[in-house]
Design a protein around this motif. Structure first.
Motif, PDB file in Angstrom:
ATOM      1  N   VAL A  66      -2.456   5.362  10.313  1.00 49.09           N
ATOM      2  CA  VAL A  66      -2.950   4.581   9.162  1.00 49.09           C
ATOM      3  C   VAL A  66      -3.202   3.134   9.590  1.00 49.09           C
ATOM      4  CG1 VAL A  66      -2.287   3.608   6.934  1.00 49.09           C
ATOM      5  CG2 VAL A  66      -1.961   6.042   7.375  1.00 49.09           C
ATOM      6  N   LEU A  67      -2.230   2.547  10.271  1.00 50.53           N
ATOM      7  CA  LEU A  67      -2.389   1.160  10.720  1.00 50.53           C
ATOM      8  C   LEU A  67      -3.609   1.023  11.630  1.00 50.53           C
ATOM      9  CD1 LEU A  67       1.341   0.248  11.406  1.00 50.53           C
ATOM     10  CD2 LEU A  67      -0.168  -0.937   9.810  1.00 50.53           C
ATOM     11  N   ALA A  68      -3.741   1.944  12.568  1.00 49.60           N
ATOM     12  CA  ALA A  68      -4.864   1.867  13.511  1.00 49.60           C
ATOM     13  C   ALA A  68      -6.194   1.986  12.776  1.00 49.60           C
ATOM     14  CB  ALA A  68      -4.745   2.958  14.571  1.00 49.60           C
ATOM     15  N   THR A  69      -6.252   2.902  11.799  1.00 49.04           N
ATOM     16  CA  THR A  69      -7.502   3.084  11.066  1.00 49.04           C
ATOM     17  C   THR A  69      -7.836   1.841  10.257  1.00 49.04           C
ATOM     18  OG1 THR A  69      -6.883   5.398  10.915  1.00 49.04           O
ATOM     19  CG2 THR A  69      -8.730   4.679   9.561  1.00 49.04           C
ATOM     20  N   PHE A 117      -2.633  -5.284  12.699  1.00 40.27           N
ATOM     21  CA  PHE A 117      -2.527  -3.846  12.448  1.00 40.27           C
ATOM     22  C   PHE A 117      -2.535  -3.051  13.763  1.00 40.27           C
ATOM     23  CE2 PHE A 117      -4.523  -4.687   8.082  1.00 40.27           C
ATOM     24  CZ  PHE A 117      -3.280  -4.784   7.489  1.00 40.27           C
ATOM     25  N   ALA A 118      -3.425  -3.441  14.672  1.00 38.60           N
ATOM     26  CA  ALA A 118      -3.548  -2.688  15.926  1.00 38.60           C
ATOM     27  C   ALA A 118      -2.254  -2.749  16.722  1.00 38.60           C
ATOM     28  CB  ALA A 118      -4.707  -3.228  16.752  1.00 38.60           C
ATOM     29  N   ILE A 297      -7.485   7.887  19.241  1.00 35.45           N
ATOM     30  CA  ILE A 297      -6.648   7.214  20.248  1.00 35.45           C
ATOM     31  C   ILE A 297      -5.223   7.068  19.722  1.00 35.45           C
ATOM     32  CG2 ILE A 297      -6.263   5.060  21.503  1.00 35.45           C
ATOM     33  CD1 ILE A 297      -9.270   4.575  21.429  1.00 35.45           C
ATOM     34  N   ALA A 298      -5.114   6.583  18.494  1.00 37.63           N
ATOM     35  CA  ALA A 298      -3.791   6.353  17.917  1.00 37.63           C
ATOM     36  C   ALA A 298      -3.016   7.670  17.835  1.00 37.63           C
ATOM     37  CB  ALA A 298      -3.914   5.711  16.539  1.00 37.63           C
TER      38      ALA A 298
END
Lengths: 702, 702
Positions: A66-69, A117-118, A297-298
């Motif tokens: 979720v954070l990565a998106t 976030f990333a 990737i995440a």
């Protein structure tokens, strides 16, 4: 006209001060954001693991993806300039190439959020690269003291609204960004000098230094009111209780680490080039695909982070092997040991570095300990090498995807992992020598890998010293960095240079290439330059502005002789036309000359389409001689290209008229004509015509 | 012709390596020389004191004055260029002004010996300034790989025998000199960048860094085969047992120390200016007077060193107050306490710093100790202030006298003395705060005073950090240095700049002055330039060479049109004449043109008087078009002087033809025309003619 450069030196210092404070605050926000999200996430996941291991996995997987998106959505849809580290764009800007949106406030906020976030998503990225870009944007914003977007404008600072001051503040800002990110004021200033800037003066050194200091200090102050010396990521390795902690023979493994670092750095760069080419071809064209890529990737990275540690057996936490403070073990000392799937009082060695924040990994990898034999056992070679392979692959793939992210900390992590592995190997080879400390080898690994990727020397060394607070390793770090740089130089171009090339940013290197020394200006110049006459007609000027996008035009005395008298900028021509249209009376046969033109840039330049001149008046004459810049550097057609390159590079030129021996305009050279690739190709073309050097030099003569 | 710059980059690295090694060896020799003479002297004097106090004084007086006189004899009679620190000369050379003898081997050896004697004589001078000059000489020697004096020459290195390479190696060498002297490789490289060099490129950063590293390493290796981290003068302050050893409120006294340092630095500079002016007027004209002056300085200084301590009472040596190692007191720990006139187990506090080598004084002043209350008592405020006054007066007077000497270590000593005094004062004001350490204040004092005198920022901070090995004080040192620099900047010019001015070395500052922005080239150019024609007569060329001393001449197409075609150097003209004279047949009506001129400098240039041409042949024509440099930068008469200045500064020009809009030669500008003083005067002259700015800009039009 002679534009008087502003002499408000003290104002520059004041602006630098506030710029430093602002950058320090942003670095603090980034730090708080990342560390709080991470803390929340890990404590939640740990609770879930206690309940059920695979429920923990699910929680970790969900929060990371979720954070990565989120991060990707911001950087792909909201403001695409915010993706990546921004270092190539800033370097390009300081080299004289403007890239739209690079220095906008919107980019800053998007970048900051996307980066938080990333990093919180436990992707293999760092927070420091974006801080350079953010610092540059702040520098630009403060120097201009205005922002169209948020409608903010301080009128008395307009004195800095010129190219040079803007460039200087952007340079200082970029340095302050690094300084605040690493808690390394000296390293920040030197980084700005060594890597980012294209033009540099002594007074700029001082101001950059000052801004870096203020930014670091603000950051420290906010973080800890007692002003202790932690930056965003000073890695406390523990205190070495011997002042001179390496033996001269250890230089041999250090040099080997340097060579390996150069090779690994080259490999990292090579992988990233392939990935970037593939990504540009297949992914970047569709926005949703870019977000999907980040999600994938995440997801993959998270799975590996959870599965790989299961391959390792649990180990007992031995109080004695905690770095430095054998006696007083505190809560925070124990935090670096991840319990993960193990029982109480045990830890998983791979999870301690792979299932952790970057900061925890680095602290773990770099830790120095005198009871090194037990310390050695703490992180074994298999765990270290597996971690190294995992991290280098994911970091090399992730860099350049649709999120705001840097590669600095990943470089440190990767280097420290293989460096520590080498260190453990050496301790096993010489089990009786109690002076060998794997933590020191980890620093050397970090230095070597960073050197191999970035090819920085002085600034890299200083940043590492400041970050680890281990001044006694200065000399071995220097040697390792040099060796790594040489090794990598023999294989591949520096990472940042390649990034710039792959983004098609025209960039002038610090030195002319070999081909340039063999060419003269007539070989590379544009042979039919667009020019104005001193007294030109309205129609001509409008046509020039409409038909070309050039930024500047040579001004000649008349169409026949074409003697170069000066240079006029597009913006100056537009302003002249605006003045003319203010007093314009259609069909009145006025001669518009010697009006009080202003040199100050107005809030918004007029557009050429907006002028409503009657075509019947197109023959009307306009005198440009009072507006044009007569301080123009021209060169002869026989002038060596290498020297022309130096002129562009050191004087910050954008265009240079080329004349014959009578000062008659024969061509014009712009930055694009001086790119290494352009000159190489031109040289090849000329030599394929089977011309000898001698003929080559005379080719193009009339 | 297009001269191809050599691309033997790897050769540059190899030469840099050997250069570094050589400089390291010299620094080691200097160190060994000074420390052995001092050890011998002090042990002898101490023995004499045991016998009889005044016999000790006599021994000390005799040895000091003899050493000082020896030092002076060398620097005054044998090689006068060796006097002083040599920094102004090296800076001048790198700025483009050649000063005879500056880079000769003879200067090196004289300088080295004179410096060893001067420092051993307990004069208030340091060994580090001369090391910069010595490093520069070594750099020059290695790049040229030849020395006329010792008949040494390596032919394959002749590729570096050009101005740019020579300059680069001299820059690296100067940096390596500092690096070896202080044991500060980073600081050395940065010093070279910040203070010494005028032209700088990224690749030069790397090579300088490398040379500094090698020099430091060689020095360390020779000094201590275990490669511990002592440089020529790393001051081991003891280890602070707390990592963060200052509180944020302590920044207030640090800033006050900064202001005081700026004031004291300005005072030091002002005193030295007066002394130098007086010395030039009254002393320097007679050589024996210069030697006598040095003798007098040494005599007076020695008397004060012996008499002043007698004003202080003896104190008991308290084992607990020894910095850092309360438990294991070693012999060397006790050495810093000078027994002098006291009984066994006692010491004289002033003698411990004034009757000591510079290194002992600094170690004493900077010592950190957690048991600070007793530590405070060790050196009281009266002793510190008396020492400060004595040292600043003697150091300010001695700098510039007839010995080879530097001011770096004296600056550290002076600053540390008043800084520690401030520190003791603060501990007395806040007796309950156990975190306040006078040793830290001493570092700040040293930083402030050095900043106030030299106005260095980055390099000074780095050198201090490297020398004291106290990275945790980075931020307060930076702040203190900045404050001191600002304070001193408001009062007086930087010390080294003034030295350069007082030596009449034409030096282009990094930035153009205000007046330059108001002038255009026609205002400052030499209006009747000496020039050659493309096809000139033998007689003309000989006349030009005989009548002028210019280094370069514009070449024009013919005497009527005077269109600028190129530039030719004096050396090139001489070589052309030599070639012509090789094939010369008197009265033969040959046309000498298109011969195979070589661009390589021969071993020795011919002198114009040596040519034996028959005056009957003076009308003979010589074609210069193949020899002259067609890559010549010319500017228009209306070109702004500030921009012309930038061209000279960044492109390293020596002469620039000024042309009108038809490219007709109207004048020439050389470095001397661009000096701040020249432009200021020219501007005043023009404004005294009661011309407004507007008329001013058109003055000189035809």
């Amino acid at each position: 006209f002679n534009k008087l450069v502003s002499d408000y030196e003290w104002l520059r210092w004041i602006v630098s001060f506030f710029m430093g404070v602002f950058i320090g605050i942003i670095a603090y926000l980034a730090h708080v954001g990342v560390s709080n999200i991470l803390k929340l996430k890990f404590s939640f996941v740990e609770k879930m693991i206690e309940y059920d291991f695979w429920l923990g996995f699910l929680a970790y997987f969900t929060s990371n993806t979720v954070l990565a998106t989120l991060s990707s959505l911001l950087a792909v849809y909201y403001e695409p300039t915010a993706a990546g580290s921004g270092i190539p764009e800033v370097k390009g800007y300081l080299n004289g190439t403007k890239i739209p949106h690079t220095l906008k406030m919107k980019t800053l906020w998007t970048k900051l959020l996307s980066m938080i976030f990333a990093v919180s998503a436990n992707l293999q990225v760092g927070a420091e690269g974006p801080m350079i870009h953010i610092g540059a944007i702040v520098g630009n914003g403060f120097s201009q003291a205005q922002s169209k977007e948020i409608g903010f404008k301080i009128p008395f600072l307009r004195t800095f609204r010129n190219d040079k001051d803007k460039r200087d503040f952007v340079t200082s800002g970029a340095g302050a960004g690094v300084a605040a990110a690493f808690g390394a004021p000296l390293g920040g200033a030197l980084f700005s000098l060594e890597e980012v800037s294209s033009f540099w003066t002594t007074s700029l050194t001082w101001r950059t230094f000052f801004a870096c200091m203020i930014a670091t200090f603000t950051m420290k102050l906010l973080q800890d009111q007692s002003a202790s010396l932690n930056g965003l990521m000073i890695f406390n390795m523990g205190i070495a209780d011997k002042l001179f902690a390496y033996k001269i023979l250890e230089l041999v493994p250090f040099i080997i680490i340097g060579v390996l670092g150069g090779l690994a750095g080259a490999a990292f760069t090579a992988i990233n080039i392939r990935v970037t080419a593939f990504r540009r071809e297949k992914i970047n064209k569709i926005k949703s695909l870019r977000v999907l890529e980040v999600f994938m990737i995440a997801a993959l990275s998270t799975i590996f982070q959870f599965i790989l540690p299961l391959m390792f057996k649990c180990k007992d936490i031995d109080i004695n092997i905690i770095p430095g403070h054998g006696e007083n073990v505190t809560e925070s000392d124990l935090e670096v040991f991840k319990q993960f799937n193990c029982g109480e009082g045990q830890y998983n060695e791979l999870a301690s570095i792979i299932w952790a924040s970057n900061e925890e990994s680095v602290t773990n990898l770099l830790s120095i300990n005198t009871q090194h034999m037990t310390n050695t056992a703490r992180l074994g070679i298999p765990a270290l090498l597996l971690f190294f392979v995992f991290y280098i692959l994911f970091a090399a793939y992730t860099a350049g995807s649709g999120i705001s992210s840097g590669t600095f900390v990943p470089m440190i992590v990767i280097g420290a992992a293989y460096g520590r592995a080498c260190g453990v190997l050496v301790t096993m080879m010489f089990p009786t020598s109690y002076q060998i400390d794997p933590g020191v080898y980890a620093i050397m690994g970090a230095a070597a890998f960073m050197g191999g990727v970035s090819r920085l020397t002085v600034s890299l060394t200083v940043i590492l010293i400041e970050v680890t607070n281990q001044l006694q390793y200065l000399l071995p770090i220097m040697i390792t960095v040099m060796v790594a740089k040489w090794t990598a130089d023999a294989i591949i171009h520096p990472f940042f240079d390649i990034l710039i090339q792959m983004k098609y940013i025209p960039y002038l290197e610090p030195h002319p290439s070999k081909e340039m020394k063999l060419l003269v200006c007539k070989h590379i110049m544009a042979k039919k330059p667009v020019y104005c006459c001193e007294k030109d007609t309205l129609g001509n000027i409008l046509e020039i502005l409409r038909e070309t996008t050039h930024n500047g035009f040579p001004v000649v005395n008349n169409d026949e002789e074409k003697l170069v008298k000066g240079v006029i900028l597009r913006s100056q021509l537009l302003m002249v036309l605006e003045r003319v249209s203010d007093v314009y009376i259609p069909n009145s046969e006025t001669v518009y000359s010697h009006m009080e033109y202003t040199t100050r840039l107005t809030w918004k330049l007029p557009k050429v389409e907006d002028f409503g001149f009657d075509p019947a008046d197109y023959e009307m004459e306009i005198d440009l001689s009072d507006v044009m810049n007569i301080t123009v550097i021209t060169v002869n057609v026989e002038f060596a290209v290498s020297e022309a390159f130096q002129l562009f590079r050191t004087m910050g030129l954008r265009h240079m008229p080329v004349v014959n021996e009578n000062n008659k305009l024969k061509g014009i050279i712009t930055k694009k004509d001086l790119l290494e690739k352009t000159c190489e190709q031109r040289y090849l073309e000329l030599s394929h015509m089977k011309l000898g050097i001698d003929q080559l030099l005379h080719e193009g003569d009339e």
